[in-house]
Design a protein around this motif. Structure first.
Motif, mmCIF file in Angstrom:
data_model
loop_
_atom_site.group_PDB
_atom_site.id
_atom_site.type_symbol
_atom_site.label_atom_id
_atom_site.label_comp_id
_atom_site.label_asym_id
_atom_site.label_seq_id
_atom_site.Cartn_x
_atom_site.Cartn_y
_atom_site.Cartn_z
ATOM 1 N N THR A 151 0.864 -1.201 -0.102
ATOM 2 C CA THR A 151 -0.054 -0.068 0.173
ATOM 3 C C THR A 151 0.707 1.294 0.122
ATOM 4 O OG1 THR A 151 -1.659 -1.117 1.190
ATOM 5 C CG2 THR A 151 -1.801 1.347 1.205
ATOM 6 N N ASP A 152 0.518 2.360 -1.029
ATOM 7 C CA ASP A 152 1.386 3.476 -1.080
ATOM 8 C C ASP A 152 0.306 4.696 -0.173
ATOM 9 O OD1 ASP A 152 3.388 2.317 -2.643
ATOM 10 O OD2 ASP A 152 1.873 2.397 -4.376
ATOM 11 N N ILE A 153 -0.886 4.468 -0.258
ATOM 12 C CA ILE A 153 -1.544 5.502 0.330
ATOM 13 C C ILE A 153 -2.668 4.875 0.890
ATOM 14 C CG2 ILE A 153 -3.223 7.330 -0.423
ATOM 15 C CD1 ILE A 153 -1.486 7.667 -2.919
ATOM 16 N N ALA A 154 -3.183 5.208 2.121
ATOM 17 C CA ALA A 154 -4.290 4.948 2.829
ATOM 18 C C ALA A 154 -5.417 5.799 3.068
ATOM 19 C CB ALA A 154 -4.143 4.596 4.382
ATOM 20 N N ILE A 155 -6.815 5.476 2.457
ATOM 21 C CA ILE A 155 -7.679 6.427 2.547
ATOM 22 C C ILE A 155 -8.465 5.903 3.877
ATOM 23 C CG2 ILE A 155 -10.122 7.079 1.592
ATOM 24 C CD1 ILE A 155 -8.782 6.929 -1.004
ATOM 25 N N ILE A 222 -17.004 13.829 0.855
ATOM 26 C CA ILE A 222 -17.606 12.903 -0.399
ATOM 27 C C ILE A 222 -18.782 12.245 0.333
ATOM 28 C CG2 ILE A 222 -15.340 12.327 -1.463
ATOM 29 C CD1 ILE A 222 -15.743 9.359 -0.273
ATOM 30 N N SER A 223 -19.564 11.751 -0.861
ATOM 31 C CA SER A 223 -20.728 11.064 -0.648
ATOM 32 C C SER A 223 -20.554 9.797 -1.533
ATOM 33 C CB SER A 223 -22.028 11.436 -0.943
ATOM 34 O OG SER A 223 -23.017 10.671 -0.963
ATOM 35 N N ALA A 224 -19.919 8.625 -1.103
ATOM 36 C CA ALA A 224 -19.882 7.436 -1.815
ATOM 37 C C ALA A 224 -21.020 6.989 -2.362
ATOM 38 C CB ALA A 224 -19.064 6.606 -0.816
ATOM 39 N N LEU A 225 -22.002 7.063 -1.609
ATOM 40 C CA LEU A 225 -23.169 6.543 -2.144
ATOM 41 C C LEU A 225 -24.042 7.512 -3.261
ATOM 42 C CD1 LEU A 225 -25.546 4.134 -1.630
ATOM 43 C CD2 LEU A 225 -26.637 6.005 -0.072
ATOM 44 N N PHE A 226 -23.815 8.794 -3.352
ATOM 45 C CA PHE A 226 -24.205 9.449 -4.136
ATOM 46 C C PHE A 226 -23.388 10.205 -5.289
ATOM 47 C CE2 PHE A 226 -27.551 9.476 -0.785
ATOM 48 C CZ PHE A 226 -28.525 9.076 -1.597
ATOM 49 N N ASN A 227 -22.088 9.558 -5.327
ATOM 50 C CA ASN A 227 -21.215 9.905 -6.254
ATOM 51 C C ASN A 227 -20.534 11.287 -5.960
ATOM 52 O OD1 ASN A 227 -19.262 9.497 -8.080
ATOM 53 N ND2 ASN A 227 -20.608 8.136 -9.457
ATOM 54 N N GLN A 228 -20.532 11.948 -4.792
ATOM 55 C CA GLN A 228 -20.426 13.220 -4.805
ATOM 56 C C GLN A 228 -18.794 13.522 -4.706
ATOM 57 O OE1 GLN A 228 -22.741 15.332 -2.060
ATOM 58 N NE2 GLN A 228 -24.686 14.889 -3.108
ATOM 59 N N ASN A 229 -18.035 14.132 -5.372
ATOM 60 C CA ASN A 229 -16.760 14.762 -4.914
ATOM 61 C C ASN A 229 -15.870 13.546 -5.131
ATOM 62 O OD1 ASN A 229 -15.956 17.282 -4.733
ATOM 63 N ND2 ASN A 229 -16.057 17.321 -2.658
ATOM 64 N N ILE A 230 -16.090 12.405 -5.947
ATOM 65 C CA ILE A 230 -15.229 11.410 -6.114
ATOM 66 C C ILE A 230 -13.923 11.623 -7.062
ATOM 67 C CG2 ILE A 230 -15.134 9.088 -6.860
ATOM 68 C CD1 ILE A 230 -16.857 9.404 -4.308
ATOM 69 N N GLU A 231 -14.277 12.661 -8.065
ATOM 70 C CA GLU A 231 -13.111 12.887 -8.888
ATOM 71 C C GLU A 231 -12.220 13.708 -8.091
ATOM 72 O OE1 GLU A 231 -14.779 14.731 -12.253
ATOM 73 O OE2 GLU A 231 -15.682 12.564 -12.694
ATOM 74 N N GLU A 232 -12.830 14.671 -6.922
ATOM 75 C CA GLU A 232 -11.667 15.287 -6.398
ATOM 76 C C GLU A 232 -10.741 14.273 -5.576
ATOM 77 O OE1 GLU A 232 -13.328 18.564 -3.966
ATOM 78 O OE2 GLU A 232 -11.175 18.475 -2.773
ATOM 79 N N LEU A 233 -11.357 13.438 -4.868
ATOM 80 C CA LEU A 233 -10.675 12.427 -3.991
ATOM 81 C C LEU A 233 -9.701 11.699 -5.046
ATOM 82 C CD1 LEU A 233 -10.303 10.552 -1.583
ATOM 83 C CD2 LEU A 233 -12.224 8.830 -2.316
ATOM 84 N N LEU A 234 -9.920 11.328 -6.276
ATOM 85 C CA LEU A 234 -9.013 10.628 -7.050
ATOM 86 C C LEU A 234 -7.883 11.822 -7.525
ATOM 87 C CD1 LEU A 234 -11.651 8.911 -9.760
ATOM 88 C CD2 LEU A 234 -10.014 7.998 -7.761
ATOM 89 N N GLU A 235 -8.409 12.892 -7.742
ATOM 90 C CA GLU A 235 -7.210 13.893 -7.841
ATOM 91 C C GLU A 235 -6.209 14.035 -6.721
ATOM 92 O OE1 GLU A 235 -9.112 17.571 -9.356
ATOM 93 O OE2 GLU A 235 -9.653 16.665 -10.893
ATOM 94 N N MET A 236 -6.806 14.105 -5.554
ATOM 95 C CA MET A 236 -5.958 14.038 -4.467
ATOM 96 C C MET A 236 -4.902 12.633 -4.114
ATOM 97 S SD MET A 236 -6.178 16.994 -3.276
ATOM 98 C CE MET A 236 -7.039 18.058 -4.376
ATOM 99 N N ILE A 237 -5.591 11.573 -4.724
ATOM 100 C CA ILE A 237 -4.682 10.564 -4.568
ATOM 101 C C ILE A 237 -3.605 10.605 -5.396
ATOM 102 C CG2 ILE A 237 -4.690 8.094 -5.167
ATOM 103 C CD1 ILE A 237 -7.709 7.900 -4.249
ATOM 104 N N LEU A 238 -3.820 11.216 -6.561
ATOM 105 C CA LEU A 238 -2.668 11.427 -7.532
ATOM 106 C C LEU A 238 -1.572 12.629 -7.064
ATOM 107 C CD1 LEU A 238 -4.565 11.313 -11.056
ATOM 108 C CD2 LEU A 238 -2.939 9.553 -10.033
ATOM 109 N N LEU A 239 -2.298 13.470 -6.579
ATOM 110 C CA LEU A 239 -1.437 14.591 -5.973
ATOM 111 C C LEU A 239 -0.395 13.846 -4.779
ATOM 112 C CD1 LEU A 239 -1.008 17.497 -5.909
ATOM 113 C CD2 LEU A 239 -2.123 17.642 -3.708
#
Ligand code: GDP
Length: 479
Positions: A151-155, A222-239
């Protein structure tokens, strides 16, 4: 200053494969073009001018360091981060994994076909991210205890309507003990009773301070259920991945870890492997833990047959002789004969037993380990009956200092000593201290088989006294 195995082999008039095999039997995973440090070369040379051949103890946890450090700098390329999702039960880990997986399915050309192989890859504008499909810190630390650091990153998922709970704290401590960067996903923000600020407030206590509060931890609401801000989460992972500068060498024979394995009645053993260095190819001869074989079939998470897989790619393979265990490490060899010989040697119980017990820290061997410089600090897990006594004990333990060596409390908690505590101790070479609590029967059993030292006390002073004495080498012998 190091030399590659091929160069050393040339000087010794031996086959590089022979050296690779010798190293592997000593627990060092390396391929022909890896350069070795001076220490490892010395150890290797012992095989050639001293009779009988000496056995060298190598920490299983060091395997990673070897293949991460000793690669040719010039062949290193950027690799995808591997992400594990952790957090308290019902806070939305599975929902988040599902939402992300759905996004990855939509991306795949076949459209709609997925296959659960224990991990999947998501492509974010050309940048892949690998998600491990088994959420939770127990799986994470079990892998680590077996020597695999994948594991490189833990959410850390925290439900905004519930706040920080006991398993949130465990997850944070397990991630910290592994030195893995943390991103906090404050979930369920769609709920009317959601209070993200309370989550931020509560996490201050665990040194996770949001950037907008002057800290350096990334929080995403985020809201995992309603798909809110998931893209931002992905961007932060990449960051975070960018900052961690994750690299691997895709040239050369593959090494990596087992994520999952099972026995299929018609296909035989099936294993999901995460390639960590090199490139894995169909037909490769491979040693996995104590088993071996040739890769007969290889499929990715989109159920596609593939011919090769580079670093950070999860693949499911068949062709092994036996079913390996999650956390086992694998290495590819040029020929099947070497692979088989190595696997046979490794499956020798004595070898396995030795690897298990090597470097487990106990109060008895603490002083010697400190003397020999193997340990720089003493990792401790503290469990107690009430929060007050745990805090008092931790406060005193952290003040102990013997010849510059200090105590590092990796995890604390209220309640019985459980299996996860034992796994964490095993993975961090730590000792467990219980104050007015006892281990559960399963935890006791695991502690015994994994050689984890569990000590229980009824008086705080006794605990402090005994630890300090152990660090000074003045522990009273036990009868
Ligand atoms: P896990 O135990 O951490 O894996 O949690 P689950 O993913 O199983 O989620 C537990 C419950 O919370 C389920 O009923 C989910 O539908 C619900 N849930 C998860 N994420 C959200 C969210 O973002 N918003 C809301 N309202 N509910 C959620």
């Amino acid at each position: 200053e190091g030399m590659t195995i091929a160069e050393i082999a040339h000087k010794l008039h031996r086959e590089p494969a022979e050296l690779v095999k010798k190293l592997f039997m000593d627990g060092v995973v390396a391929t022909q073009n890896d350069s070795l440090s001076k220490d490892v070369i010395e150890v290797l040379l012992l095989n050639y001018d001293v009779e009988p051949i000496e056995k060298i103890e190598v920490d299983v946890a060091d395997l990673d360091t070897y293949f991460e450090q000793d690669v040719d700098e010039e062949s290193l390329v950027k690799r995808a981060p591997t992400v594990t999702i952790m957090g308290h039960v019902d806070h939305g880990k599975t929902t988040l994994l599902d939402t992300l997986r759905d996004a990855s399915v939509t991306q795949s050309e076949a459209g709609g076909i997925t296959q659960h192989i224990g991990a999947y890859q998501l492509d974010v504008e050309g940048e892949p991210i690998t998600f491990l499909d088994t959420p939770g810190h127990a799986a994470f630390t079990t892998m680590r205890a077996r020597g695999a650091d994948v594991t490189d990153i833990a959410i850390i998922v925290v439900a905004a309507d519930d706040g920080v709970m006991p398993q949130t704290v465990e997850a944070i401590n397990h991630a910290k003990a592994a030195d893995v960067p943390i991103i906090v996903a404050v979930n369920k923000v769609d709920k009317p009773e959601a209070n993200p600020d309370r989550v931020k407030q509560e996490l201050l206590e665990y040194e996770l301070v949001p950037e907008d509060w002057g800290g350096d931890t990334i929080f995403v609401e985020i809201s995992a259920l309603f798909n809110q801000n998931i893209e931002e989460l992905l961007e932060m992972i990449l960051l975070v991945a960018e900052v961690s500068d994750l690299k691997a060498d895709p040239t050369g024979l593959a090494v990596g870890s087992v994520l999952e394995a099972r026995l299929d009645r018609s296909k035989g053993p099936i294993a999901t492997l995460l390639v960590q260095n090199g490139t894995l190819r169909k037909g490769d001869s491979i040693v996995v833990g104590t088993t071996y074989g040739r890769i007969r079939t290889m499929v990715n998470d989109k159920a596609q047959q593939i011919q090769e897989a580079g670093p950070s790619t999860p693949v499911e393979i068949t062709g092994l002789n036996e079913t390996p265990k999650a956390g086992d490490q694998f290495v590819v060899f040029k020929d099947e004969k070497t692979a088989r010989q190595i696997a046979e040697t490794r499956s020798n119980e004595a070898v396995e037993e030795q690897r298990q017990s090597v470097n487990k820290v106990t109060l008895e061997n603490l002083f010697d380990s400190l003397e020999e410089g193997e340990l720089k600090e003493v990792n401790i897990i503290v469990k107690g009956d009430v929060q007050g006594s745990v805090e008092a004990l931790v406060g005193s333990l952290e003040k102990i200092e013997v010849d510059g060596v200090r105590i590092n409390v990796v995890h604390t908690g209220v309640g019985a000593i459980n299996e996860t505590d034992v796994t964490l101790a095993s993975a961090s070479h730590g000792i467990i201290i219980g104050f007015n609590v006892r281990p559960t029967p399963q935890a006791s059993e695991n502690a015994k088989s994994e050689h984890v030292d569990v000590r229980t006390y009824r008086v705080i002073y006794d605990a402090i006294d005994e630890l300090e004495a152990a660090m000074k080498g003045m522990l009273d012998p036990e009868y």
